[in-house]
Write an enzyme that holds these catalytic residues in place. Structure first.
Site, PDB file in Angstrom:
ATOM      1  N   CYS A  19       0.816  -1.223   0.000  1.00 23.37           N
ATOM      2  CA  CYS A  19       0.000   0.000   0.000  1.00 23.37           C
ATOM      3  C   CYS A  19       0.845   1.266   0.000  1.00 23.37           C
ATOM      4  O   CYS A  19       0.324   2.357  -0.187  1.00 23.37           O
ATOM      5  CB  CYS A  19      -0.975   0.000   1.177  1.00 23.37           C
ATOM      6  SG  CYS A  19      -0.181   0.273   2.749  1.00 23.37           S
ATOM      7  N   CYS A  69      -3.057  -0.321   8.732  1.00 23.97           N
ATOM      8  CA  CYS A  69      -2.379   0.894   9.196  1.00 23.97           C
ATOM      9  C   CYS A  69      -2.161   0.850  10.707  1.00 23.97           C
ATOM     10  O   CYS A  69      -1.101   1.246  11.197  1.00 23.97           O
ATOM     11  CB  CYS A  69      -3.176   2.131   8.816  1.00 23.97           C
ATOM     12  SG  CYS A  69      -3.277   2.378   7.028  1.00 23.97           S
TER      13      CYS A  69
END
Length: 127
Positions: A35, A104
């Site tokens: 990502c 995240c």
């Protein structure tokens, strides 16, 4: 329904603890090539208490918000307590993250643990 909670948006727009700590006692850097998120966490530790925590994050809003919240959650805490921080605790403190952005919060947990590992290694100790 909004994709991001108000807390995520607040920590993205107004990140807490962004920056660098010169002569940090521990530094942890992690990245996710899939990502593109890169997090670097800096810790200042005195008497086994995290007296300061800062971050540099290159990534999406969730990555910045996760870094911001994670540093808030460990500042002023004993190292032993910071070691128990989980990505779920970070996500919960942000009032949740979308499923495809939970990685995240995992990066934030990993960066803190790497910074603590660095701290212990500099002291000649094992985590």
């Amino acid at each position: 329904m909004a994709l991001y909670s108000e807390k995520v948006m607040d920590h993205f727009r107004n990140p807490r603890n962004a920056g660098v700590i010169e002569n940090a006692d521990g530094i942890g850097e992690v990245g996710n090539a899939r990502c593109g998120d890169i997090m670097k966490i800096y810790l200042k530790i005195e008497n086994d208490i995290i007296t300061d925590a800062k971050f540099e994050t290159f990534g999406c809003g969730s990555a910045i918000a996760s870094s911001s919240m994670a540093t808030e959650l460990i500042k002023g805490k004993p190292v032993s307590e910071a070691l128990t921080l989980t990505n779920q605790a970070v996500a919960q403190a942000l009032d949740g993250l979308p499923a495809h952005k939970l990685h995240c919060s995992v990066l934030a947990e990993e960066a803190i643990k790497k910074a603590l590992q660095d701290y212990y290694e500099k002291k000649g100790m094992k985590l």
